[in-house]
Scaffold this motif. Structure first.
Motif, PDB file in Angstrom:
ATOM      1  N   SER A   1       0.862  -1.186   0.000  1.00 13.23           N
ATOM      2  CA  SER A   1       0.000   0.000   0.000  1.00 13.23           C
ATOM      3  C   SER A   1       0.894   1.230   0.000  1.00 13.23           C
ATOM      4  N   VAL A   2       0.264   2.404   0.102  1.00 12.63           N
ATOM      5  CA  VAL A   2       1.010   3.657   0.119  1.00 12.63           C
ATOM      6  C   VAL A   2       1.960   3.719   1.323  1.00 12.63           C
ATOM      7  N   PHE A   3       1.553   3.035   2.415  1.00 19.85           N
ATOM      8  CA  PHE A   3       2.316   3.136   3.662  1.00 19.85           C
ATOM      9  C   PHE A   3       3.620   2.337   3.633  1.00 19.85           C
ATOM     10  N   ASN A   4       3.639   1.201   2.890  1.00 18.84           N
ATOM     11  CA  ASN A   4       4.801   0.307   2.993  1.00 18.84           C
ATOM     12  C   ASN A   4       5.493   0.076   1.650  1.00 18.84           C
TER      13      ASN A   4
ATOM     14  N   PHE B   1       0.491   4.272  -5.983  1.00 23.33           N
ATOM     15  CA  PHE B   1      -0.563   4.302  -4.951  1.00 23.33           C
ATOM     16  C   PHE B   1      -0.907   5.743  -4.596  1.00 23.33           C
ATOM     17  N   ARG B   2       0.136   6.524  -4.434  1.00 28.82           N
ATOM     18  CA  ARG B   2      -0.048   7.881  -3.924  1.00 28.82           C
ATOM     19  C   ARG B   2      -0.846   8.739  -4.908  1.00 28.82           C
ATOM     20  N   ARG B   3      -0.542   8.571  -6.198  1.00 26.15           N
ATOM     21  CA  ARG B   3      -1.275   9.339  -7.216  1.00 26.15           C
ATOM     22  C   ARG B   3      -2.761   9.044  -7.147  1.00 26.15           C
TER      23      ARG B   3
ATOM     24  N   ALA C   1      -8.045  12.138  -4.732  1.00 30.12           N
ATOM     25  CA  ALA C   1      -9.214  12.317  -3.859  1.00 30.12           C
ATOM     26  C   ALA C   1      -9.136  13.631  -3.087  1.00 30.12           C
ATOM     27  N   PHE C   2      -7.901  14.149  -2.917  1.00 29.48           N
ATOM     28  CA  PHE C   2      -7.725  15.329  -2.071  1.00 29.48           C
ATOM     29  C   PHE C   2      -7.413  16.577  -2.878  1.00 29.48           C
ATOM     30  N   THR C   3      -8.051  16.718  -4.011  1.00 27.05           N
ATOM     31  CA  THR C   3      -7.818  17.925  -4.801  1.00 27.05           C
ATOM     32  C   THR C   3      -8.215  19.129  -3.946  1.00 27.05           C
TER      33      THR C   3
ATOM     34  N   VAL D   1     -16.741  13.220   8.712  1.00 22.54           N
ATOM     35  CA  VAL D   1     -16.197  13.857   7.509  1.00 22.54           C
ATOM     36  C   VAL D   1     -15.552  12.814   6.594  1.00 22.54           C
ATOM     37  N   ILE D   2     -14.736  11.925   7.178  1.00 21.44           N
ATOM     38  CA  ILE D   2     -14.046  10.945   6.320  1.00 21.44           C
ATOM     39  C   ILE D   2     -15.046   9.923   5.760  1.00 21.44           C
ATOM     40  N   CYS D   3     -16.065   9.590   6.539  1.00 21.06           N
ATOM     41  CA  CYS D   3     -17.094   8.656   6.035  1.00 21.06           C
ATOM     42  C   CYS D   3     -17.816   9.267   4.842  1.00 21.06           C
TER      43      CYS D   3
ATOM     44  N   ILE E   1      -8.594   4.758   8.515  1.00 22.19           N
ATOM     45  CA  ILE E   1      -7.848   4.671   9.784  1.00 22.19           C
ATOM     46  C   ILE E   1      -7.040   5.947  10.018  1.00 22.19           C
ATOM     47  N   ALA E   2      -6.306   6.364   8.965  1.00 24.49           N
ATOM     48  CA  ALA E   2      -5.434   7.546   9.123  1.00 24.49           C
ATOM     49  C   ALA E   2      -6.260   8.806   9.316  1.00 24.49           C
ATOM     50  N   GLY E   3      -7.506   8.782   8.837  1.00 27.54           N
ATOM     51  CA  GLY E   3      -8.271  10.017   8.766  1.00 27.54           C
ATOM     52  C   GLY E   3      -9.120  10.377   9.966  1.00 27.54           C
TER      53      GLY E   3
ATOM     54  N   MET F   1      -0.149  24.569  16.586  1.00 27.67           N
ATOM     55  CA  MET F   1      -0.779  23.494  17.365  1.00 27.67           C
ATOM     56  C   MET F   1      -0.198  22.140  16.925  1.00 27.67           C
ATOM     57  N   MET F   2      -0.026  21.982  15.619  1.00 27.83           N
ATOM     58  CA  MET F   2       0.541  20.733  15.099  1.00 27.83           C
ATOM     59  C   MET F   2       1.960  20.519  15.640  1.00 27.83           C
ATOM     60  N   ARG F   3       2.739  21.595  15.662  1.00 28.29           N
ATOM     61  CA  ARG F   3       4.112  21.494  16.178  1.00 28.29           C
ATOM     62  C   ARG F   3       4.118  21.154  17.657  1.00 28.29           C
TER      63      ARG F   3
ATOM     64  N   ILE G   1       1.307  14.787  18.313  1.00 24.60           N
ATOM     65  CA  ILE G   1       0.518  13.590  18.635  1.00 24.60           C
ATOM     66  C   ILE G   1       1.083  12.320  17.981  1.00 24.60           C
ATOM     67  N   ILE G   2       1.817  12.469  16.881  1.00 23.26           N
ATOM     68  CA  ILE G   2       2.418  11.277  16.251  1.00 23.26           C
ATOM     69  C   ILE G   2       3.786  11.098  16.900  1.00 23.26           C
ATOM     70  N   HIS G   3       3.817  10.350  17.986  1.00 20.92           N
ATOM     71  CA  HIS G   3       4.982  10.389  18.884  1.00 20.92           C
ATOM     72  C   HIS G   3       5.640   9.029  19.092  1.00 20.92           C
TER      73      HIS G   3
ATOM     74  N   THR H   1       7.149  18.994  11.418  1.00 18.75           N
ATOM     75  CA  THR H   1       7.018  17.702  10.723  1.00 18.75           C
ATOM     76  C   THR H   1       5.826  16.905  11.273  1.00 18.75           C
ATOM     77  N   GLY H   2       4.844  17.613  11.793  1.00 23.35           N
ATOM     78  CA  GLY H   2       3.655  16.948  12.361  1.00 23.35           C
ATOM     79  C   GLY H   2       2.904  16.113  11.335  1.00 23.35           C
ATOM     80  N   PHE H   3       3.035  16.477  10.046  1.00 25.70           N
ATOM     81  CA  PHE H   3       2.431  15.667   8.981  1.00 25.70           C
ATOM     82  C   PHE H   3       3.502  14.855   8.255  1.00 25.70           C
ATOM     83  N   GLY H   4       4.659  14.692   8.891  1.00 27.29           N
ATOM     84  CA  GLY H   4       5.754  13.985   8.249  1.00 27.29           C
ATOM     85  C   GLY H   4       6.495  14.900   7.287  1.00 27.29           C
ATOM     86  N   PHE H   5       7.360  14.301   6.461  1.00 31.13           N
ATOM     87  CA  PHE H   5       8.151  15.069   5.502  1.00 31.13           C
ATOM     88  C   PHE H   5       8.610  14.098   4.420  1.00 31.13           C
TER      89      PHE H   5
ATOM     90  N   HIS I   1       6.497  10.445   1.878  1.00 30.70           N
ATOM     91  CA  HIS I   1       5.343   9.876   2.599  1.00 30.70           C
ATOM     92  C   HIS I   1       4.584  10.916   3.420  1.00 30.70           C
ATOM     93  N   GLN I   2       4.839  12.189   3.150  1.00 29.13           N
ATOM     94  CA  GLN I   2       4.132  13.234   3.904  1.00 29.13           C
ATOM     95  C   GLN I   2       2.629  13.029   3.771  1.00 29.13           C
ATOM     96  N   CYS I   3       1.921  13.386   4.840  1.00 27.85           N
ATOM     97  CA  CYS I   3       0.484  13.091   4.952  1.00 27.85           C
ATOM     98  C   CYS I   3      -0.334  13.526   3.728  1.00 27.85           C
TER      99      CYS I   3
HETATM  100  C1  HEM Z   1      -4.182  15.922  12.350  1.00 22.42           C
HETATM  101  C2  HEM Z   1      -4.378  14.870  11.598  1.00 22.42           C
HETATM  102  C3  HEM Z   1      -3.297  14.068  10.943  1.00 22.42           C
HETATM  103  C4  HEM Z   1      -1.990  13.876  11.335  1.00 22.42           C
HETATM  104  C5  HEM Z   1      -1.289  14.443  12.549  1.00 22.42           C
HETATM  105  C6  HEM Z   1      -1.381  13.006  10.344  1.00 22.42           C
HETATM  106  C7  HEM Z   1      -0.052  12.626  10.352  1.00 22.42           C
HETATM  107  C8  HEM Z   1       0.567  11.902   9.366  1.00 22.42           C
HETATM  108  C9  HEM Z   1       1.984  11.627   9.298  1.00 22.42           C
HETATM  109  C10 HEM Z   1       3.004  12.061  10.328  1.00 22.42           C
HETATM  110  C11 HEM Z   1       2.217  10.926   8.166  1.00 22.42           C
HETATM  111  C12 HEM Z   1       3.582  10.447   7.640  1.00 22.42           C
HETATM  112  C13 HEM Z   1       3.842   9.021   7.949  1.00 22.42           C
HETATM  113  C14 HEM Z   1       5.251   8.572   7.632  1.00 22.42           C
HETATM  114  O1  HEM Z   1       6.047   9.321   7.076  1.00 22.42           O
HETATM  115  O2  HEM Z   1       5.575   7.430   7.987  1.00 22.42           O
HETATM  116  C15 HEM Z   1       0.941  10.715   7.517  1.00 22.42           C
HETATM  117  C16 HEM Z   1       0.751  10.004   6.353  1.00 22.42           C
HETATM  118  C17 HEM Z   1      -0.488   9.740   5.824  1.00 22.42           C
HETATM  119  N1  HEM Z   1      -1.686  10.289   6.211  1.00 22.42           N
HETATM  120 FE1  HEM Z   1      -2.004  11.559   7.725  1.00 22.42          FE
HETATM  121  N2  HEM Z   1      -2.312  12.677   9.402  1.00 22.42           N
HETATM  122  C18 HEM Z   1      -3.502  13.309   9.720  1.00 22.42           C
HETATM  123  C19 HEM Z   1      -4.677  13.248   9.025  1.00 22.42           C
HETATM  124  C20 HEM Z   1      -4.901  12.473   7.925  1.00 22.42           C
HETATM  125  C21 HEM Z   1      -6.150  12.391   7.209  1.00 22.42           C
HETATM  126  C22 HEM Z   1      -7.394  13.188   7.539  1.00 22.42           C
HETATM  127  C23 HEM Z   1      -5.965  11.456   6.215  1.00 22.42           C
HETATM  128  C24 HEM Z   1      -6.877  10.946   5.173  1.00 22.42           C
HETATM  129  C25 HEM Z   1      -8.094  11.149   5.058  1.00 22.42           C
HETATM  130  C26 HEM Z   1      -4.589  10.995   6.291  1.00 22.42           C
HETATM  131  C27 HEM Z   1      -4.019  10.080   5.447  1.00 22.42           C
HETATM  132  C28 HEM Z   1      -2.671   9.770   5.408  1.00 22.42           C
HETATM  133  C29 HEM Z   1      -2.090   8.835   4.461  1.00 22.42           C
HETATM  134  C30 HEM Z   1      -2.839   8.030   3.409  1.00 22.42           C
HETATM  135  C31 HEM Z   1      -0.705   8.805   4.718  1.00 22.42           C
HETATM  136  C32 HEM Z   1       0.362   7.966   4.019  1.00 22.42           C
HETATM  137  C33 HEM Z   1       1.063   8.767   2.959  1.00 22.42           C
HETATM  138  C34 HEM Z   1       2.218   8.006   2.332  1.00 22.42           C
HETATM  139  O3  HEM Z   1       2.747   7.061   2.934  1.00 22.42           O
HETATM  140  O4  HEM Z   1       2.608   8.379   1.210  1.00 22.42           O
HETATM  141  N3  HEM Z   1      -3.988  11.647   7.344  1.00 22.42           N
HETATM  142  N4  HEM Z   1      -0.037  11.343   8.253  1.00 22.42           N
END
Ligand code: HEM
Length: 410
Positions: free
Chosen positions: A96-99, A108-110, A115-117, A160-162, A245-247, A288-290, A294-296, A350-354, A357-359
């Motif tokens: 999958s996109v994660f592994n 996968f990512r494309r 979906a997130f335009t 929202v995600i549903c 799950i992620a959402g 707030m993200m910084r 929460i991803i700790h 980097t709360g959403f990664g970098f 694989h950034q979120c």
């Molecule tokens: C505050 C909310 C969120 C946080 C803190 C967060 C955090 C993260 C982080 C840190 C990563 C990177 C993982 C890595 O590098 O190993 C990630 C990836 C991802 N997130 Fe989020 N996320 C959030 C919300 C969401 C939402 C709402 C969705 C989808 C509806 C989502 C879908 C994904 C997906 C699919 C990935 C994998 C991307 C990839 O591997 O290319 N996330 N997220």
């Protein structure tokens, strides 16, 4: 190898993950700060006795997260799994996109990023606002104190995600329970597999149904691609599951933990309550993200080639863990990191990664957080925690940090 590079396996390595100090529940563990000061790339010991590298520095993390010699392929020997369940069931998890890395990951990512335009996420704003208002209305009409987690923090991102995916919300108890089990730190391999299997089957059936009867949602888009033979139905189900799950669990923790942090910092809370400037509110959410981190529990990676960084030699096959919350408290990147300062520029967090694989869902998460924080304190200016912070239980047994419950009154 340069002369300054060391390759010592530290048998006295700190155990990871470390505990937070209950007196400072928003701060990353003190040991991560000590490690960063000693060397931002250091060995730690994890549950299976292995000693992967822990990266706690902001600059080092950004360098490694975008380095093509660093892989997310969890099937490689030496990969630093999160727990026994994740290690035991690795062969059962589809790609999958994660592994996946490289071209496979891009494919996968494309499919998912479509979906997130910007248009689709912007169009969700009124829906997010309306859902927030309805959940707050229901909470205000009910008894005091109320649990903010059950009343708003969990249902808001789930609804929202549903809606976006096209998953019936009536099933939320089923998937919330199984999502928790599938990422619980102490889940047995059997529980982990059972939870993952149940959710996968659920999503697979939904994809099949949408292949015959598509609706206007993301899962139907994936189902259409499956019908056209671009992907198979299992991949479509896996992508939908990943988003489900992620959402929700992530945003839910940001909402509840963030509310508590703001109640503890009333002068900062006033910015969300009083400002009408969208740029100020958007900037505040980045801080707030910084701050909350929460991803700790560390993003797991493995080196596929030797890498020299910070005077250390990471060898091919070594596990590498990126501890995002500690790097967001790295004073080299964020002066006075322990201060919640919603006016600072924190967008390099980097709360959403970098890196690759950034979120994927970050724009959606931002919309949810901007709307939630600015709505709740405007609508309920007297909002207060109904328990002293010392009596609130913080959760460290899940992938995301947060609170189990947040009793509030007004
Ligand atoms: C505050 C909310 C969120 C946080 C803190 C967060 C955090 C993260 C982080 C840190 C990563 C990177 C993982 C890595 O590098 O190993 C990630 C990836 C991802 N997130 Fe989020 N996320 C959030 C919300 C969401 C939402 C709402 C969705 C989808 C509806 C989502 C879908 C994904 C997906 C699919 C990935 C994998 C991307 C990839 O591997 O290319 N996330 N997220």
């Amino acid at each position: 190898m340069s002369e300054s590079v060391t390759d010592t396996r530290n048998t006295d390595a700190h155990y990871f993950p470390m505990d937070r100090d209950s007196r400072c529940p928003f701060a990353p563990p003190e040991e991560t700060r000590q490690l960063r000061e000693a060397n931002p790339v250091s060995r730690v010991k994890i549950w299976d006795g292995s000693t992967p590298w822990l990266v706690t520095g902001h600059a080092e993390q950004k360098a490694l997260l975008s380095d093509p010699r660093i892989s997310v392929d969890e099937s490689l020997p030496g990969f630093p799994h999160w727990n026994e369940g994740m290690a035991a069931n690795v062969k059962m998890r589809p790609k999958s996109v994660f592994n996946s890395d490289g071209a496979e990951h891009t494919r996968f990512r494309r499919m998912m990023t479509r979906a997130f335009t910007f248009k689709r996420v912007t169009a969700l704003r009124p829906h997010v606002q309306q859902t927030t208002d309805e959940l707050l209305d229901a909470m205000l009409a009910g008894p005091k104190p109320a649990d903010l987690v059950a009343a708003v923090a969990l249902p808001l991102p789930s609804l929202v995600i549903c809606q976006m995916l096209g998953v019936p919300y009536e099933n939320h108890d089923f998937f919330q329970e199984n999502a928790v089990k599938s990422v619980d730190r102490y889940a047995t391999p059997e529980d982990n597999m059972q939870a993952f299997g149940a959710m996968f089957m659920f999503m697979h059936e939904l994809v099949q149904e949408k292949m015959s009867n598509p609706t206007d949602d993301v899962l139907s888009d994936f189902a259409r691609q499956a019908k056209d033979g671009e992907i198979d139905a299992a991949e479509a189900a896996q992508m939908g599951l990943g988003m489900l799950i992620a959402g929700h669990e992530t945003s839910a923790n940001m909402i509840a933990l963030g509310t508590l942090a703001l109640l503890e910092n009333p002068e900062q809370l006033a910015i969300f309550r009083d400002s009408d400037d969208e740029a100020v509110l958007a900037n505040a959410v980045e801080e707030m993200m910084r701050y909350l981190g929460i991803i700790h529990n560390g993003q797991r990676r493995i080196a596929t080639e030797d890498i020299e960084i910070s005077g250390q030699k990471i060898s091919a096959g070594d596990g590498v863990i990126m501890e995002l919350s500690s790097s967001n408290w790295d004073p080299a990147a964020f002066p006075e990191p322990a201060k919640l300062d919603l006016r600072r520029t924190a967008s390099h967090h980097t709360g959403f990664g970098f890196g690759p694989h950034q979120c994927i869902g970050q724009q959606l998460a931002r919309v949810e957080l901007q709307i939630f924080y600015s709505t709740i304190f405007r609508r309920i200016p007297t909002l207060a925690a109904a328990r002293p912070i010392e009596d609130i239980e913080f959760k460290s047994d899940r992938l995301a940090y947060g609170v189990y419950e947040l009793p509030v009154t007004w």
